[in-house]
Design an enzyme around this catalytic site. Structure first.
Site, PDB file in Angstrom:
ATOM      1  N   TYR A   1      -9.923  -0.206   3.482  1.00  0.00           N
ATOM      2  CA  TYR A   1      -9.273  -0.172   4.781  1.00  0.00           C
ATOM      3  C   TYR A   1      -8.755   1.212   5.115  1.00  0.00           C
ATOM      4  CZ  TYR A   1      -7.975  -3.697   8.260  1.00  0.00           C
ATOM      5  OH  TYR A   1      -7.928  -4.496   9.364  1.00  0.00           O
TER       6      TYR A   1
ATOM      7  N   ASP B   1       0.800  -1.222   0.000  1.00  0.00           N
ATOM      8  CA  ASP B   1       0.000   0.000   0.000  1.00  0.00           C
ATOM      9  C   ASP B   1       0.835   1.275   0.000  1.00  0.00           C
ATOM     10  OD1 ASP B   1      -2.352  -1.431  -0.086  1.00  0.00           O
ATOM     11  OD2 ASP B   1      -2.574  -1.500   2.078  1.00  0.00           O
TER      12      ASP B   1
END
Length: 645
Positions: free
Chosen positions: A389, A305
């Site tokens: 998320y 990420d």
């Protein structure tokens, strides 16, 4: 606030060599690169950020002195995939370096994230696969872009890709993750804006139970939650000038990059009138989220990420005031879009103080005298949304000289559909027909240490029980064993719970009044063992997760644990490549890399929205002071104010 208004408030002239690029500097860097090396209509800017100066420039800075300013620029041509890097001198307005970087893929950009759903929904093969599942209202299909990783598939070679998973939304604000469209994955060529391939692993019935969590869907709320007011009538104890923060004895600078998000620079502690350095730079270097399901396209779920998306690009604006409480100071983040234009994430970083219980206390049993001090800590935070998320990066500075990092993970579980009669082997059922796969979140923090200066060493400290014998007749004795980690190969270490292992970063010159070397210790509080096979694609690409500790000799170009370009990389870059040189580490300028994380076996209680769970580490002074440095914290003003706290 509109960017035009925000730009008028942004500093047009940097005040310090470590200040992030201003909007004008971003614009000038892009203009200079495009003028000298125009790649044509397909030219995209992946990154325009500060090229941080040599440490000597920061150390030698005098008030009002001129200092160099350079920008690092990564640009690519989406017509042929070629990637280039440039360094731009923003004082002289010239390109000082321009080079082609072969065989790499740039980050997935915001443009790409928005593109993926449009391209997939327009493809006839994708529509046909949806129709086989009884879905014809294409606009209600949510298509999430995922980095594709590397699996050696011939048709994927030489392309910049995104892999997708799909969910269904019955309305605009519906929680799509309650309605997975199982078995359908499109592989998107981002540069050609086309579907390369549609992978259909077989359908499951789309579960349609409503699992919405937002307040608009709730009719009953708890009625026993009384107001809790946080008031600082005299204002906060910190001061901010530009990007420099001073609080209690601490002094540091706030930075921000598109890739790393929140950065702390020049962290020091004022001790007896002298500012003592602790950290030159601290930032999240990389993270990976490996999932444990071997099939159905889910084997490709292992997103980096930071390096593949940019956790800074995906930062939230915290201006709503719910993420931080108290007297707050915000910092805006200025980044560059794909065309090289500056844009602002307003209030991307939050600074505030909070009460933290008892700092220290003692009751004298013989006199009855009680001494107690109330603790507070300074919080510097930023929150990013990466698909389903949320990741909250929280730095805490304490009055006793300790530093803590905490990653707060929340948001929504990534879900999949389970077929009727199927028992989940690789996940937990969290809703009828819906399960969440076992997975991990593994982070790596780059800590450019400077404990009382740049000449440091790392010492591993193990506690050892002594064998019963003449020197230990009662079997109660234990002591510590210290090992200097003298080279990069020797400094690749894992946690040993049986030895209560930690690592000290010692100064080569500093000594406290007791004659001990001044040091900080890295206390691992969230180590995670890996369950990916060492030969798996994700383990090769994210080798940093195989060790809780790596140490390298400082090199300004070694910034990211999995390398500069992890997107679709084959692995081997970053820490494993750099440490092959086995450079010496004793009494030199060194960087500590700490891997930690979350081992997530999902619970039904994690759905439909997950309560915060945390992972992190501590940096604690060990002989950095000669006594408790918080003795000078004053008592509370009154018993009433102490109790009210």
């Amino acid at each position: 606030m509109p960017d035009a208004v925000a730009e008028t408030r942004a500093a047009q002239t940097p005040r310090h060599p470590l200040d992030p690029l201003t909007p004008d500097e971003i614009r000038r860097a892009a203009t200079l690169v495009r003028a000298a090396h125009d790649l044509g209509a397909g030219m995209m800017f992946e990154t325009i950020s500060l090229s941080e100066p040599d440490k000597s420039t920061v150390h030698d800075l005098r008030g009002g002195a001129d200092f160099p300013r350079q920008a690092f620029v990564c640009a690519f041509d989406r017509t042929n995939g070629r990637v280039f890097e440039a360094r731009v001198d923003l004082v002289a307005d010239r390109i000082v370096d321009w080079r082609h970087v072969p065989g790499v893929r740039p980050r997935i950009l915001v443009d790409d994230i928005l593109l993926v759903g449009e391209v997939a929904r327009a493809d006839p093969r994708f529509r046909a696969a949806l129709a086989r599942r009884g879905i014809t209202d294409i606009d209600n299909v949510q298509v999430d872009p995922w980095s594709a990783g590397y699996y050696g598939l011939p048709d994927e070679e030489g392309r910049r890709l995104s892999h997708t998973f799909c969910w269904y939304r019955s309305e605009k604000n519906d929680n799509g993750y309650a309605h997975p469209i199982e078995g359908l994955c499109a592989v998107i060529d981002l540069d050609r804006a086309e579907v390369l391939r549609v992978d259909d692993y077989g359908a499951a019935e789309v579960p349609m139970a409503s699992r919405n969590y937002a307040a608009r869907y709730r009719t009953i709320f708890r009625d026993d939650v009384k107001p809790l007011e946080i008031v600082q009538a005299d204002g906060p104890s910190f001061t901010v000038e530009g990007n420099e923060v001073r609080w209690q004895r601490w002094r540091f600078r706030v930075g921000f990059t598109a890739r790393e998000g929140l950065v702390l620079h020049a962290v020091g502690y004022e001790d007896e009138g002298r500012l003592r350095p602790v950290l030159h730079r601290a930032a999240l270097s990389e993270m990976v989220v490996p999932y444990g399901h071997p099939g159905g396209g889910h084997f490709r779920k292992n997103a980096f990420d930071v390096g593949e998306y940019g956790i800074g690009v995906l930062a939230n604006s915290l201006k709503l005031g719910c993420d931080c409480l108290g007297t707050i100071r915000y910092f805006d983040a200025w980044l560059a879009d794909s065309k090289g234009q500056p844009y602002c994430i307003e209030s991307a970083v939050c600074l505030h103080e909070e009460d933290f219980g008892i700092l220290w206390k003692h009751t004298d049993l013989f006199t009855g005298e009680v001494d107690v001090r109330r603790a507070r800590r300074l919080v510097v935070s930023s929150i990013s949304t990466v698909g389903n998320y949320e990741y909250g990066s929280f730095w805490y500075l304490y009055q006793d000289g300790s530093i803590q990092f905490e990653m707060k993970a929340t948001g929504i579980l990534n879900t999949a559909g389970i077929r009727a009669g199927e028992a989940p082997r690789f996940g937990t059922i969290v809703s009828p027909g819906v399960y969440a796969h076992y997975h991990q979140h593994i982070f790596n923090m780059r800590l450019d240490m400077a404990v009382d200066g740049e000449r440091n060493r790392v010492v591993e400290v193990d506690t050892m029980a002594l064998p019963t014998g003449p020197d230990n007749p009662h079997g109660n004795a234990f002591t510590v064993h210290e090992t200097v980690l003298a080279s990069e190969q020797a400094a690749q270490r894992t946690v040993d719970f049986n030895a209560a292992r930690y690592w000290k970063i010692e100064s080569a010159e500093g000594r406290n009044r007791l004659g001990q070397p001044t040091a900080y210790r890295l206390m691992p509080t969230s180590p995670v063992p890996i369950f990916s096979n060492p030969q798996s694609s994700v383990a090769r690409r994210a080798a940093f997760m195989t060790r809780q500790l790596w140490v390298t000799a400082f090199d300004r170009d070694e910034m990211h644990a999995a390398g500069r370009y992890p997107n679709q990389s084959r692995g081997g870059d970053g820490l494993p490549a750099w440490t092959r040189a086995d450079r010496p580490l004793v009494d030199t300028d060194l960087v500590v890399w700490h891997s930690f994380g979350l081992h997530h076996i999902p619970r039904p209680e994690d759905f439909p929205v997950q309560p915060v769970t945390t992972a992190g580490f501590m940096l604690q002074p060990v002989g950095f002071f000669s006594e408790n440095p918080a003795l000078d914290v004053p008592p509370a003003r009154s018993t009433m104010s102490c109790c009210a706290g």
